[in-house]
Every structure is written in structure tokens, then in C-alpha cells.
Design a protein around this motif. Sequence first.
Motif, PDB file in Angstrom:
ATOM      1  N   LYS A 275       1.023  -1.113   0.111  1.00 24.04           N
ATOM      2  CA  LYS A 275       0.080  -0.043   0.065  1.00 24.04           C
ATOM      3  C   LYS A 275       0.866   1.191  -0.070  1.00 24.04           C
ATOM      4  CE  LYS A 275      -3.843  -2.345   0.506  1.00 24.04           C
ATOM      5  NZ  LYS A 275      -4.810  -2.485  -0.502  1.00 24.04           N
TER       6      LYS A 275
ATOM      7  N   LEU B 128      -7.320   1.496   0.873  1.00 29.57           N
ATOM      8  CA  LEU B 128      -6.503   0.988   1.861  1.00 29.57           C
ATOM      9  C   LEU B 128      -7.181  -0.078   2.535  1.00 29.57           C
ATOM     10  CD1 LEU B 128      -5.469   4.327   3.547  1.00 29.57           C
ATOM     11  CD2 LEU B 128      -4.030   2.778   2.259  1.00 29.57           C
TER      12      LEU B 128
ATOM     13  N   HIS C 167       0.347  -0.418   7.349  1.00 28.86           N
ATOM     14  CA  HIS C 167      -0.519  -1.021   6.333  1.00 28.86           C
ATOM     15  C   HIS C 167       0.524  -1.869   5.255  1.00 28.86           C
ATOM     16  CE1 HIS C 167      -3.732   1.982   6.244  1.00 28.86           C
ATOM     17  NE2 HIS C 167      -2.736   3.089   6.477  1.00 28.86           N
TER      18      HIS C 167
END
Length: 147
Positions: free
Chosen positions: A5, A27, A95
Motif C-alpha cells: 500500500k 486501503l 499498512h
Amino acid sequence: MPVYKSKTLATWIAVLGGTFGLHRFYLRGLRDPWGWLHLPPALLGLYGVQRMNELGQDDKLAWALIPLLGFTIAAGMLAAIATGLTPDEKWDARHNPGAPARATRWGPVLGVIAALMLGAAALMATVAFSGQRYFEWQVEEGRKISQ
């Protein structure tokens, strides 16, 4: 293997499509409930703009709906600012767990600058439009009472 990400991409998606929650879908996927909650006020605000274009500035429903669009634009820009200013290490830990940290350089910073300009303009225009329409309505009501 999890997909990387990008903080730069997430920042720019928030700048360009944050009003509709596209950054949330990037996301967290399409099942993110907060992403879907961006859509109703944004679409209602767009409907208000359409009504004002068709019916003129005196349409009370339009001036009640248009601020929803302004506030969702401002919320999307706030998300872009928060995303772009997140430190790279914290971003990757949240992430991209287990992946090596990547330096993002200037991409998110430029996105934050764009978001600050667009968000401030949207918020100021929303407050000015809402205030003007409210006080015009007050004057109109005052005239009706005095007659």
C-alpha cells in the motif's frame, strides 16, 4: 502475499476521490463501512448542485444540500493531509507489516499541499454559501412578518 500500500498513491487518491471514500477502499477494501458512508452526503450535495443549476439559487432544498458536498470535500482533503503526513515507518508498520520501509520522498508532500488548498477553498466556500443563504432567508422571513 499482501499487496504493498503506497502512501503516495493513498494521499493522491484521497485528494482526487476522497470525497467519495475512494482512499478508504484502496486501503481497506470494498467492505469498509466508513468508505461507503462518504457516498450519501457527497451524492446528496451533488444533487443539490444539480437542483440549483436547474431551479436557480432560490431553491431551499438545494441550499440545504450543497453544504454536504463542501463538507465531504473538506473531509476528503483532511484524510489526504493525515495520510500524507504520516511518518513512513508508522505507515509501513500499519499498512505494510513485515515489508521493508520505503522512503516516499515528495509525492505525499505535494498531495498535502494540494489538499490544503482544495480543502480550505471548499470549507470557506461552504461556510460563505451557507451563511449567505441563511441570512437571506432570515431577511425574507422578516419581510413576511412585517407585512
